[in-house]
Design a protein around this motif. Structure first.
Motif, PDB file in Angstrom:
ATOM      1  N   LYS A 243       0.803  -1.218   0.000  1.00  0.00           N
ATOM      2  CA  LYS A 243       0.000   0.000   0.000  1.00  0.00           C
ATOM      3  C   LYS A 243       0.843   1.279   0.000  1.00  0.00           C
ATOM      4  N   TYR A 244       1.961   1.272   0.716  1.00  0.00           N
ATOM      5  CA  TYR A 244       2.762   2.482   0.863  1.00  0.00           C
ATOM      6  C   TYR A 244       3.996   2.513  -0.040  1.00  0.00           C
TER       7      TYR A 244
ATOM      8  N   THR B 100       9.909   9.209  10.434  1.00  0.00           N
ATOM      9  CA  THR B 100      10.321  10.195   9.428  1.00  0.00           C
ATOM     10  C   THR B 100       9.686   9.885   8.075  1.00  0.00           C
ATOM     11  N   ILE B 101       9.343   8.628   7.831  1.00  0.00           N
ATOM     12  CA  ILE B 101       8.607   8.303   6.603  1.00  0.00           C
ATOM     13  C   ILE B 101       7.189   8.861   6.702  1.00  0.00           C
TER      14      ILE B 101
ATOM     15  N   ALA C 204       2.810   0.679   9.881  1.00  0.00           N
ATOM     16  CA  ALA C 204       3.092  -0.147   8.704  1.00  0.00           C
ATOM     17  C   ALA C 204       4.581  -0.168   8.380  1.00  0.00           C
ATOM     18  N   MET C 205       5.247   0.979   8.501  1.00  0.00           N
ATOM     19  CA  MET C 205       6.681   1.035   8.202  1.00  0.00           C
ATOM     20  C   MET C 205       7.494   0.292   9.267  1.00  0.00           C
ATOM     21  N   GLY C 206       7.049   0.334  10.516  1.00  0.00           N
ATOM     22  CA  GLY C 206       7.713  -0.438  11.567  1.00  0.00           C
ATOM     23  C   GLY C 206       7.601  -1.931  11.305  1.00  0.00           C
TER      24      GLY C 206
ATOM     25  N   LYS D 137      13.772   0.909  -0.424  1.00  0.00           N
ATOM     26  CA  LYS D 137      13.384   0.669  -1.820  1.00  0.00           C
ATOM     27  C   LYS D 137      13.695  -0.756  -2.246  1.00  0.00           C
ATOM     28  N   ALA D 138      14.855  -1.267  -1.871  1.00  0.00           N
ATOM     29  CA  ALA D 138      15.227  -2.635  -2.251  1.00  0.00           C
ATOM     30  C   ALA D 138      14.247  -3.639  -1.653  1.00  0.00           C
ATOM     31  N   ALA D 139      13.761  -3.369  -0.448  1.00  0.00           N
ATOM     32  CA  ALA D 139      12.852  -4.303   0.216  1.00  0.00           C
ATOM     33  C   ALA D 139      11.503  -4.401  -0.487  1.00  0.00           C
TER      34      ALA D 139
END
Length: 89
Positions: A2-3, A20-21, A49-51, A84-86
């Protein structure tokens, strides 16, 4: 994911944390700031979600560096290229 639209816009050489994202998402207009309650919830969703994303993709616990946010101790963050790679794994 989603993100992924947010992650794709990160600077590859800058260090980011989930918080920070969320800040970045707000800056690029991804998070609606017109309704305070909705704003709080959307920011929280991005942060959570980023965590989870960083944990699920086994980012190193020590991070690539540290980010200091006002009123908080330094916390580990990861370069934009790692985020980005992930999403392309």
């Amino acid at each position: 994911m989603k993100y992924s639209i947010i992650i794709e816009q990160l600077d590859e050489d800058e260090i980011y944390t989930p918080a920070t994202i969320a800040d970045f998402a707000e800056q690029i207009g991804y998070i609606d700031t017109s309704d305070p309650e909705r704003y709080r919830l959307e920011r929280q969703r991005v942060r959570i979600a980023m965590g989870r994303f960083s944990n699920n993709h086994r980012f190193p616990d020590e991070g690539d560096g540290f980010v200091t946010l006002r009123g908080q101790p330094p916390i580990p963050g990861w370069f934009g290229w790692r985020w980005k790679a992930a999403i392309h794994d």
